[in-house]
Design a protein around this motif. Structure first.
Motif, mmCIF file in Angstrom:
data_model
loop_
_atom_site.group_PDB
_atom_site.id
_atom_site.type_symbol
_atom_site.label_atom_id
_atom_site.label_comp_id
_atom_site.label_asym_id
_atom_site.label_seq_id
_atom_site.Cartn_x
_atom_site.Cartn_y
_atom_site.Cartn_z
ATOM 1 N N GLY A 1 0.799 -1.225 0.000
ATOM 2 C CA GLY A 1 0.000 0.000 0.000
ATOM 3 C C GLY A 1 0.829 1.270 0.000
ATOM 4 O O GLY A 1 0.293 2.370 -0.005
ATOM 5 N N SER A 2 2.146 1.124 0.032
ATOM 6 C CA SER A 2 3.064 2.274 0.077
ATOM 7 C C SER A 2 2.722 3.223 1.212
ATOM 8 O O SER A 2 2.710 4.433 1.048
ATOM 9 N N CYS B 1 -3.029 11.875 7.053
ATOM 10 C CA CYS B 1 -2.418 12.937 6.240
ATOM 11 C C CYS B 1 -2.924 12.947 4.804
ATOM 12 O O CYS B 1 -3.226 14.010 4.258
ATOM 13 N N GLY B 2 -3.016 11.791 4.191
ATOM 14 C CA GLY B 2 -3.434 11.726 2.790
ATOM 15 C C GLY B 2 -4.860 12.189 2.583
ATOM 16 O O GLY B 2 -5.163 12.935 1.643
ATOM 17 N N LEU B 3 -5.770 11.754 3.464
ATOM 18 C CA LEU B 3 -7.155 12.192 3.339
ATOM 19 C C LEU B 3 -7.286 13.685 3.595
ATOM 20 O O LEU B 3 -8.097 14.358 2.956
ATOM 21 N N ALA B 4 -6.494 14.215 4.505
ATOM 22 C CA ALA B 4 -6.525 15.655 4.774
ATOM 23 C C ALA B 4 -6.066 16.452 3.555
ATOM 24 O O ALA B 4 -6.495 17.590 3.356
ATOM 25 N N ARG B 5 -5.214 15.843 2.725
ATOM 26 C CA ARG B 5 -4.742 16.502 1.498
ATOM 27 C C ARG B 5 -5.629 16.173 0.311
ATOM 28 O O ARG B 5 -5.331 16.530 -0.819
ATOM 29 N N PRO C 1 -6.617 11.140 -3.811
ATOM 30 C CA PRO C 1 -7.409 9.988 -4.255
ATOM 31 C C PRO C 1 -6.711 8.655 -3.954
ATOM 32 O O PRO C 1 -7.357 7.672 -3.600
ATOM 33 N N ARG C 2 -5.393 8.628 -4.086
ATOM 34 C CA ARG C 2 -4.628 7.410 -3.798
ATOM 35 C C ARG C 2 -4.764 7.028 -2.323
ATOM 36 O O ARG C 2 -4.918 5.864 -1.976
ATOM 37 N N THR D 1 -6.955 3.862 2.131
ATOM 38 C CA THR D 1 -7.654 3.821 3.423
ATOM 39 C C THR D 1 -8.904 2.957 3.323
ATOM 40 O O THR D 1 -9.189 2.171 4.238
ATOM 41 N N LEU D 2 -9.657 3.078 2.245
ATOM 42 C CA LEU D 2 -10.821 2.208 2.061
ATOM 43 C C LEU D 2 -10.402 0.740 2.000
ATOM 44 O O LEU D 2 -11.065 -0.127 2.583
#
Length: 142
Positions: free
Chosen positions: A99-100, A109-113, A116-117, A122-123
């Protein structure tokens, strides 16, 4: 379904501190707070590793601070055998590799930004977790 040790205030405080730490790391150093990436780069990285070791020290010293503030350790019950925990840890490590990143990097952090990846990762983490719990509890009877 029985909810044991429901701790909404402690959970809200812990989640808020994680979010604050992620924002401060991005603000001060321009870095994403993905725990597995921080750990890997602290051990094998070639660039500045001091801030990574500081974050890891904070993660490790958190329980000691809890003990000092409350006078006791929180009760933690793990309803699985040691072999299941080892297998689970290996599967998480495999998932983090494919999943890197982990849930702190993608989920916080990714969802806050609005990545889409990170949403897809996360899903996938959450669906896989739910499926794993269902299979181990209801199919395998563990």
């Amino acid at each position: 379904m029985e909810i044991v040790n429901f701790t909404p205030l402690a959970s809200l405080l812990g989640g808020s501190l994680i979010g604050l730490a992620a924002v401060l790391l991005m603000l001060v150093l321009g870095r994403i707070m993905g725990a597995t990436g921080i750990l890997a780069a602290a051990i094998w990285g070639e660039d500045d590793r001091s801030w990574r070791w500081a974050i890891l020290a904070g993660m490790i010293s958190g329980p000691a601070l809890f003990l000092m503030l409350t006078g006791g350790w929180p009760e933690i019950t793990v309803p699985s055998s040691t072999p299941m925990l080892v297998i689970g840890g290996l599967l998480v490590g495999l998932g983090v590799s494919y999943g890197s990143g982990c849930t702190s990097g993608h989920g916080v952090c990714g969802l806050a930004r609005l990545s889409p990846r990170s949403l897809a990762a996360t899903l996938t983490f959450m669906l896989t977790t739910g499926l794993t719990v269902y299979v181990t509890r209801h199919v395998m009877g563990v």
